[in-house]
Design an enzyme around this catalytic site. Structure first.
Site, PDB file in Angstrom:
ATOM      1  N   ARG A 184       0.854  -1.189   0.000  1.00  0.00           N
ATOM      2  CA  ARG A 184       0.000   0.000   0.000  1.00  0.00           C
ATOM      3  C   ARG A 184       0.888   1.237   0.000  1.00  0.00           C
ATOM      4  O   ARG A 184       1.950   1.277   0.608  1.00  0.00           O
ATOM      5  CB  ARG A 184      -0.930   0.008   1.221  1.00  0.00           C
ATOM      6  CG  ARG A 184      -2.147  -0.897   1.077  1.00  0.00           C
ATOM      7  CD  ARG A 184      -3.106  -0.431  -0.020  1.00  0.00           C
ATOM      8  NE  ARG A 184      -4.271  -1.285  -0.190  1.00  0.00           N
ATOM      9  CZ  ARG A 184      -4.335  -2.313  -1.025  1.00  0.00           C
ATOM     10  NH1 ARG A 184      -3.279  -2.640  -1.767  1.00  0.00           N
ATOM     11  NH2 ARG A 184      -5.455  -3.030  -1.135  1.00  0.00           N
ATOM     12  N   GLU A 226      -4.371   7.943  -4.530  1.00  0.00           N
ATOM     13  CA  GLU A 226      -4.650   7.334  -5.832  1.00  0.00           C
ATOM     14  C   GLU A 226      -5.967   7.866  -6.383  1.00  0.00           C
ATOM     15  O   GLU A 226      -6.939   7.976  -5.625  1.00  0.00           O
ATOM     16  CB  GLU A 226      -4.706   5.812  -5.699  1.00  0.00           C
ATOM     17  CG  GLU A 226      -3.367   5.217  -5.295  1.00  0.00           C
ATOM     18  CD  GLU A 226      -3.384   3.691  -5.161  1.00  0.00           C
ATOM     19  OE1 GLU A 226      -4.447   3.075  -5.414  1.00  0.00           O
ATOM     20  OE2 GLU A 226      -2.335   3.117  -4.821  1.00  0.00           O
ATOM     21  N   HIS A 284      -1.742   0.848  -9.951  1.00  0.00           N
ATOM     22  CA  HIS A 284      -2.375  -0.112  -9.033  1.00  0.00           C
ATOM     23  C   HIS A 284      -3.076  -1.227  -9.816  1.00  0.00           C
ATOM     24  O   HIS A 284      -4.221  -1.582  -9.532  1.00  0.00           O
ATOM     25  CB  HIS A 284      -3.357   0.591  -8.100  1.00  0.00           C
ATOM     26  CG  HIS A 284      -3.584  -0.166  -6.818  1.00  0.00           C
ATOM     27  ND1 HIS A 284      -3.939   0.429  -5.647  1.00  0.00           N
ATOM     28  CD2 HIS A 284      -3.510  -1.498  -6.532  1.00  0.00           C
ATOM     29  CE1 HIS A 284      -4.078  -0.473  -4.691  1.00  0.00           C
ATOM     30  NE2 HIS A 284      -3.822  -1.659  -5.209  1.00  0.00           N
TER      31      HIS A 284
END
Length: 354
Positions: free
Chosen positions: A267, A296, A315
């Site tokens: 993360r 994000e 991601h």
């Protein structure tokens, strides 16, 4: 006469899923009723698009049908609307809810964001799809290591500029180098397995320190600096929790050898991005391969976008064409365990939220 109603289990499919995979879930046991209404679910834009098309809108009648379907089930496949708000709503409206299987490996963040209190969270279980993503994430992590050791960023820049350097720069051997993995869970151990196949020696961290076959040294976060001092490459797989917030800050990067390759598939909140940029600029980190970020989507003004020795991945490193099938198979296996009264794996920890 025995009341067979107590042996019936109703599962509702709350997120987009292919019909053939729904049939696999139905096939787990004759006592299972699976509620699946694809017209109530947003179409997928790409494989394993669990949120579906953001432009999808249900009519008021469809919205009522959707929640009525979910409120009939003891078990949900996916968070309602794949959102923390959906989880909060179903927790209040479905008193028979016993178990939700979340699509994400890191579903603890969504459970925390739902704002549900501890008492409510004791009423049902939430399991994650942790492990389903271990292989694609591990492959991506090793891809990042190889990119760093083999200077792919510099090669791409030279190619774009049509430069054939007079002085040839050597690449680094992966074989015989040392890897540190923060978070020796399923993703970390799969990364270690592939890294060892390439000849790397692997050490790493785990909350519960214990010997692990094939891992040279295991420590907790207190011992991380000592491991980093000998590492040629570092892969973070840790989830975002209060205990991991900015674990990789100035101290951690300063503890690394100059030229360390850094990969993050955990993360983004685990990394202090300003400290990482400093480490890239002062040479402590020679290359960073990042699939996750503190915010994000990565803000347009982030220097990470244009840094010559950073790979930005949106991601997506866990995503593979097989993901829906793998999650459905995991759920079917869990459903069998649930029906047999066993302990469900990969439960969200409602204290630490991972």
């Amino acid at each position: 006469m025995m009341n067979t109603m107590t042996t019936k289990t109703t599962v509702a499919i709350a997120v987009p899923l292919e019909a053939e995979l729904v049939e696999r879930i139905r096939a787990v046991d004759p006592s299972v009723t699976v509620l699946y209404e694809p017209d109530l679910l947003p179409p997928e834009r790409f494989p394993a698009d669990h949120s579906g098309d953001p432009d999808f809108r249900r009519t008021p009648e469809q919205e009522e049908r959707y929640w009525d379907m979910l409120n009939k089930a003891q078990v949900l496949y996916g968070l309602p609307n794949e959102s923390p708000a959906g989880l909060a709503r179903i927790a209040g409206s479905n008193p028979r809810l016993e178990w939700i299987h979340a699509m994400a490996a890191g579903a603890g963040g969504a459970v925390k964001a739902s704002g549900l209190d501890a008492e409510t969270l004791q009423k049902f279980k939430v399991t994650t799809s942790a492990g389903v993503h271990a292989l694609p994430l591990a492959e991506f992590a090793v891809f990042g290591i190889l990119n760093g050791f083999k200077r792919s960023a510099e090669l791409a820049q030279d190619q774009a500029a049509k430069v054939w350097p007079e002085l040839r720069t050597p690449t680094r051997l992966v074989n015989g180098s040392r890897l540190v993995v923060t978070g020796l869970g399923e993703i970390g151990l799969e990364t270690a397995r592939i890294a060892r196949a390439l000849g790397m020696s692997v050490s790493g961290t785990k909350r519960t320190v214990e010997a692990i076959a094939g891992i040279e040294e295991v420590t907790d976060n207190d011992g991380l600096a000592g491991l980093l001092a000998t590492a040629d490459a570092v892969v973070n797989t840790l989830p975002g929790t209060p205990y991991t917030e900015k674990l990789f800050g100035r101290e951690a990067f300063a503890a690394m050898k100059p030229g360390t390759v850094f990969v993050n598939v955990g993360r983004g909140t685990v990394v202090d991005e300003e400290a990482l940029l400093e480490a890239l600029d002062n040479g402590q980190v020679s290359y960073a391969c990042l699939d996750v970020f503190a915010v994000e989507p990565l803000p347009q003004d982030s220097p990470l976008w244009s840094h010559p020795r950073v790979m930005v991945s949106p991601h997506t490193s866990a995503l593979s064409a097989a993901e829906n099938r793998l999650i459905a198979e995991r759920f079917a296996s869990n459903l069998r365990t649930y029906l047999d009264g066993g302990e469900l794996p990969h439960l969200v920890d409602t204290v630490h939220f991972y």
